[in-house]
Design a protein around this motif. Structure first.
Motif, PDB file in Angstrom:
ATOM      1  N   GLY A   1       0.847  -1.336  -0.108  1.00 54.45           N
ATOM      2  CA  GLY A   1       0.055  -0.145   0.301  1.00 54.45           C
ATOM      3  C   GLY A   1       0.867   1.269   0.168  1.00 54.45           C
ATOM      4  N   ASN A   2       1.914   1.176   0.021  1.00 51.27           N
ATOM      5  CA  ASN A   2       2.985   2.150   0.184  1.00 51.27           C
ATOM      6  C   ASN A   2       2.674   3.373   1.276  1.00 51.27           C
ATOM      7  OD1 ASN A   2       4.790   1.422  -2.069  1.00 51.27           O
ATOM      8  ND2 ASN A   2       3.094   1.959  -3.184  1.00 51.27           N
ATOM      9  N   ALA A   3       2.207   2.840   2.287  1.00 49.69           N
ATOM     10  CA  ALA A   3       1.697   3.866   3.430  1.00 49.69           C
ATOM     11  C   ALA A   3       2.913   4.014   4.342  1.00 49.69           C
ATOM     12  CB  ALA A   3       0.487   3.178   4.229  1.00 49.69           C
ATOM     13  N   PRO A   4       2.735   5.293   4.896  1.00 43.53           N
ATOM     14  CA  PRO A   4       3.988   5.631   5.786  1.00 43.53           C
ATOM     15  C   PRO A   4       3.758   4.734   7.092  1.00 43.53           C
ATOM     16  CG  PRO A   4       2.101   7.282   5.986  1.00 43.53           C
ATOM     17  CD  PRO A   4       1.734   6.277   4.860  1.00 43.53           C
ATOM     18  N   LEU A   5       2.646   4.461   7.613  1.00 44.28           N
ATOM     19  CA  LEU A   5       2.388   3.624   8.521  1.00 44.28           C
ATOM     20  C   LEU A   5       0.845   2.817   8.596  1.00 44.28           C
ATOM     21  CD1 LEU A   5       2.492   3.185  11.946  1.00 44.28           C
ATOM     22  CD2 LEU A   5       1.261   5.143  12.081  1.00 44.28           C
ATOM     23  N   THR A   6       1.064   1.720   9.083  1.00 44.33           N
ATOM     24  CA  THR A   6      -0.272   0.865   8.814  1.00 44.33           C
ATOM     25  C   THR A   6      -0.506   0.418  10.234  1.00 44.33           C
ATOM     26  OG1 THR A   6       0.172   0.163   6.556  1.00 44.33           O
ATOM     27  CG2 THR A   6      -1.317  -1.154   7.956  1.00 44.33           C
TER      28      THR A   6
ATOM     29  N   GLN B   1      14.753  12.294  15.471  1.00 43.37           N
ATOM     30  CA  GLN B   1      16.106  12.165  16.246  1.00 43.37           C
ATOM     31  C   GLN B   1      16.226  11.051  17.124  1.00 43.37           C
ATOM     32  OE1 GLN B   1      18.886  14.331  15.677  1.00 43.37           O
ATOM     33  NE2 GLN B   1      20.077  12.803  16.915  1.00 43.37           N
ATOM     34  N   PRO B   2      17.234  10.126  16.869  1.00 40.80           N
ATOM     35  CA  PRO B   2      17.406   9.041  17.603  1.00 40.80           C
ATOM     36  C   PRO B   2      17.689   9.318  19.034  1.00 40.80           C
ATOM     37  CG  PRO B   2      18.502   8.651  15.636  1.00 40.80           C
ATOM     38  CD  PRO B   2      18.043  10.131  15.708  1.00 40.80           C
ATOM     39  N   GLY B   3      17.428   8.763  19.978  1.00 45.08           N
ATOM     40  CA  GLY B   3      17.407   8.852  21.446  1.00 45.08           C
ATOM     41  C   GLY B   3      16.289   9.830  22.048  1.00 45.08           C
ATOM     42  N   THR B   4      15.309  10.523  21.145  1.00 43.96           N
ATOM     43  CA  THR B   4      14.546  11.302  21.711  1.00 43.96           C
ATOM     44  C   THR B   4      13.215  10.510  21.817  1.00 43.96           C
ATOM     45  OG1 THR B   4      13.756  11.996  19.580  1.00 43.96           O
ATOM     46  CG2 THR B   4      15.652  13.313  20.782  1.00 43.96           C
ATOM     47  N   PRO B   5      12.294  10.678  22.932  1.00 45.17           N
ATOM     48  CA  PRO B   5      10.912  10.219  23.215  1.00 45.17           C
ATOM     49  C   PRO B   5      10.221  10.344  21.884  1.00 45.17           C
ATOM     50  CG  PRO B   5      11.752  11.161  25.026  1.00 45.17           C
ATOM     51  CD  PRO B   5      12.342  11.599  24.090  1.00 45.17           C
ATOM     52  N   LEU B   6       9.358   9.421  21.443  1.00 47.51           N
ATOM     53  CA  LEU B   6       8.387   9.672  20.253  1.00 47.51           C
ATOM     54  C   LEU B   6       7.195   8.559  20.448  1.00 47.51           C
ATOM     55  CD1 LEU B   6       7.584  10.868  17.820  1.00 47.51           C
ATOM     56  CD2 LEU B   6       8.868   8.965  16.505  1.00 47.51           C
ATOM     57  N   GLY B   7       6.090   9.041  20.707  1.00 50.01           N
ATOM     58  CA  GLY B   7       4.945   8.202  21.053  1.00 50.01           C
ATOM     59  C   GLY B   7       4.110   7.787  19.537  1.00 50.01           C
ATOM     60  N   PHE B   8       3.527   6.883  19.755  1.00 52.70           N
ATOM     61  CA  PHE B   8       2.558   6.570  18.514  1.00 52.70           C
ATOM     62  C   PHE B   8       1.586   7.535  18.262  1.00 52.70           C
ATOM     63  CE2 PHE B   8      -1.553   4.716  17.546  1.00 52.70           C
ATOM     64  CZ  PHE B   8      -1.251   4.275  16.203  1.00 52.70           C
ATOM     65  N   ASP B   9       1.138   8.234  19.423  1.00 53.92           N
ATOM     66  CA  ASP B   9       0.189   9.230  19.208  1.00 53.92           C
ATOM     67  C   ASP B   9       0.673  10.673  18.383  1.00 53.92           C
ATOM     68  OD1 ASP B   9       1.974   9.803  21.344  1.00 53.92           O
ATOM     69  OD2 ASP B   9       0.211  10.684  22.310  1.00 53.92           O
ATOM     70  N   GLU B  10       2.060  10.777  18.867  1.00 57.57           N
ATOM     71  CA  GLU B  10       2.755  11.798  18.119  1.00 57.57           C
ATOM     72  C   GLU B  10       3.185  11.640  16.669  1.00 57.57           C
ATOM     73  OE1 GLU B  10       5.907  13.702  20.809  1.00 57.57           O
ATOM     74  OE2 GLU B  10       5.656  11.774  21.559  1.00 57.57           O
ATOM     75  N   LEU B  11       3.460  10.225  16.388  1.00 62.07           N
ATOM     76  CA  LEU B  11       3.758   9.977  14.721  1.00 62.07           C
ATOM     77  C   LEU B  11       2.433   9.988  14.293  1.00 62.07           C
ATOM     78  CD1 LEU B  11       5.378   9.010  12.748  1.00 62.07           C
ATOM     79  CD2 LEU B  11       5.055   6.477  13.826  1.00 62.07           C
ATOM     80  N   VAL B  12       1.278   9.707  14.733  1.00 64.23           N
ATOM     81  CA  VAL B  12       0.100   9.776  13.983  1.00 64.23           C
ATOM     82  C   VAL B  12      -0.354  11.088  13.589  1.00 64.23           C
ATOM     83  CG1 VAL B  12      -2.434   9.316  13.851  1.00 64.23           C
ATOM     84  CG2 VAL B  12      -0.747   7.465  14.525  1.00 64.23           C
ATOM     85  N   LEU B  13      -0.462  11.951  14.635  1.00 64.59           N
ATOM     86  CA  LEU B  13      -0.646  13.349  14.498  1.00 64.59           C
ATOM     87  C   LEU B  13       0.077  14.089  13.747  1.00 64.59           C
ATOM     88  CD1 LEU B  13      -1.534  14.175  18.119  1.00 64.59           C
ATOM     89  CD2 LEU B  13      -3.134  13.939  16.249  1.00 64.59           C
ATOM     90  N   ASP B  14       1.442  13.861  13.695  1.00 63.64           N
ATOM     91  CA  ASP B  14       2.527  14.374  12.638  1.00 63.64           C
ATOM     92  C   ASP B  14       2.163  13.920  11.212  1.00 63.64           C
ATOM     93  OD1 ASP B  14       3.894  15.594  14.631  1.00 63.64           O
ATOM     94  OD2 ASP B  14       5.547  14.295  14.719  1.00 63.64           O
ATOM     95  N   LEU B  15       1.772  12.759  10.920  1.00 62.59           N
ATOM     96  CA  LEU B  15       1.398  12.152   9.595  1.00 62.59           C
ATOM     97  C   LEU B  15      -0.018  12.982   9.079  1.00 62.59           C
ATOM     98  CD1 LEU B  15       2.263   8.391  10.172  1.00 62.59           C
ATOM     99  CD2 LEU B  15       3.562  10.032   8.779  1.00 62.59           C
TER     100      LEU B  15
ATOM    101  N   ALA C   1      -1.033  15.628  10.226  1.00 65.05           N
ATOM    102  CA  ALA C   1      -0.738  17.126   9.719  1.00 65.05           C
ATOM    103  C   ALA C   1      -0.155  17.270   8.271  1.00 65.05           C
ATOM    104  CB  ALA C   1      -0.056  17.763  11.014  1.00 65.05           C
ATOM    105  N   SER C   2       0.661  16.565   7.879  1.00 61.83           N
ATOM    106  CA  SER C   2       1.529  16.361   6.735  1.00 61.83           C
ATOM    107  C   SER C   2       0.685  15.950   5.712  1.00 61.83           C
ATOM    108  CB  SER C   2       2.856  15.808   7.007  1.00 61.83           C
ATOM    109  OG  SER C   2       2.589  14.254   7.003  1.00 61.83           O
ATOM    110  N   GLY C   3      -0.339  15.661   5.877  1.00 61.82           N
ATOM    111  CA  GLY C   3      -1.499  15.049   4.775  1.00 61.82           C
ATOM    112  C   GLY C   3      -0.922  13.882   4.143  1.00 61.82           C
ATOM    113  N   ASN C   4      -0.288  13.057   4.895  1.00 61.02           N
ATOM    114  CA  ASN C   4       0.055  11.795   4.572  1.00 61.02           C
ATOM    115  C   ASN C   4      -0.224  10.604   5.589  1.00 61.02           C
ATOM    116  OD1 ASN C   4       1.590   9.635   3.186  1.00 61.02           O
ATOM    117  ND2 ASN C   4       3.440  10.074   4.302  1.00 61.02           N
ATOM    118  N   PRO C   5      -1.717  10.302   5.581  1.00 67.06           N
ATOM    119  CA  PRO C   5      -2.264   9.675   6.766  1.00 67.06           C
ATOM    120  C   PRO C   5      -2.085   8.076   6.645  1.00 67.06           C
ATOM    121  CG  PRO C   5      -4.050   9.974   5.241  1.00 67.06           C
ATOM    122  CD  PRO C   5      -2.815  10.793   4.576  1.00 67.06           C
ATOM    123  N   PRO C   6      -1.646   7.537   7.861  1.00 65.42           N
ATOM    124  CA  PRO C   6      -1.608   6.223   8.057  1.00 65.42           C
ATOM    125  C   PRO C   6      -2.766   5.322   7.360  1.00 65.42           C
ATOM    126  CG  PRO C   6      -1.535   7.158  10.263  1.00 65.42           C
ATOM    127  CD  PRO C   6      -2.200   7.986   9.215  1.00 65.42           C
ATOM    128  N   ALA C   7      -2.430   4.150   6.968  1.00 64.06           N
ATOM    129  CA  ALA C   7      -3.501   3.180   6.571  1.00 64.06           C
ATOM    130  C   ALA C   7      -4.031   2.137   7.670  1.00 64.06           C
ATOM    131  CB  ALA C   7      -2.734   2.311   5.388  1.00 64.06           C
TER     132      ALA C   7
END
Length: 237
Positions: free
Chosen positions: A124-129, A180-194, A196-202
């Motif tokens: 599906g070429n999605a950034p995240l499923t 950036q490696p070594g910095t916290p990143l939650g699933f919620d943050e990743l989804v919201l970023d995607l 906001a960028s117009g590249n939604p998860p599948a």
């Protein structure tokens, strides 16, 4: 195929079971831990490699799992010295992963076909499923809708339907390159970023068996049901 299993949490909601055991090693039934079941399933679905992201009581997990040969897999480890969220541990090992890989919580009981999910993600070429599940929540109260000091709608003890994340994801390495490696990143943050960028998860829509072992009630239910669902979870085992 490669899976990253998130096994570094303290399992606070599952205490006292997790006082001396990491959550992925709490027993289900008479023979298996949760992690036993997850690794057996991944092996059955054709996964040859896995990385365990460990933290709390991680040495116990490392001692128990070893190199993964018991499950016919090659297993390595990534140590989480401080909490990094759901996706943060993946950033630390990104260069060692293939272009597309599976990420999952280490406390999930499901008969999800992990191989099919990863194949859908790649195709599906999605950034995240995100594997999703229909969950019903019973509200034990009469629910009111009010407006300008008046009740305009009333429903007695409604049942609400939600699609929830199962804690299993297909991920592309390119999706995480900007973080950036070594910095916290939650699933919620990743989804919201995607979003906001117009590249939604599948979505990978799943309707089989799924139980998130997050609370004592869930754990007790898993043990009560295990004899009935063992054949579904562990085909041939």
């Amino acid at each position: 195929m490669h899976a990253v299993i998130l096994a570094g949490g303290k399992g606070v909601r599952l205490r006292p079971y997790t006082t001396r055991l990491p959550k992925p090693l709490v027993p289900i039934g008479d023979e298996f831990s949760i992690l036993d079941i997850v690794l057996a399933q991944l092996s059955q679905h054709g996964f040859e490699r896995a990385t365990l992201a460990i933290g709390y009581l991680g040495d116990l997990i490392r001692s128990y799992v070893g190199d993964g040969s018991r499950w016919g897999m090659s297993i390595d480890y990534a140590t989480e010295d401080s909490p990094l969220g759901t996706i943060g541990p993946v950033l630390q090992i990104l260069d060692t992963l293939p272009d597309n890989f599976l990420v999952m919580n280490g406390d999930v009981l499901t008969d999800l076909d992990y191989s099919s999910m990863l194949k859908q993600h790649v195709g599906g070429n999605a950034p995240l499923t995100v594997a999703t599940y229909q969950r019903q929540v019973k509200i034990d109260f009469g629910v009111l809708t009010t407006q300008n000091g008046r009740v305009v709608e009333f429903t007695e003890k409604p049942t609400l339907n939600y699609r929830v994340s199962m804690g299993v994801y297909g991920l592309s390495k390119a999706t995480l390159r900007e973080y950036q490696p070594g910095t916290p990143l939650g699933f919620d943050e990743l989804v919201l970023d995607l979003l906001a960028s117009g590249n939604p998860p599948a979505e990978f829509d799943f309707g089989g068996y799924w139980l998130d072992i997050g609370r004592p009630d869930d754990y007790d239910r898993a043990n009560a049901e295990f004899d009935d669902i063992r054949g579904t979870l562990l085909k041939g085992a």
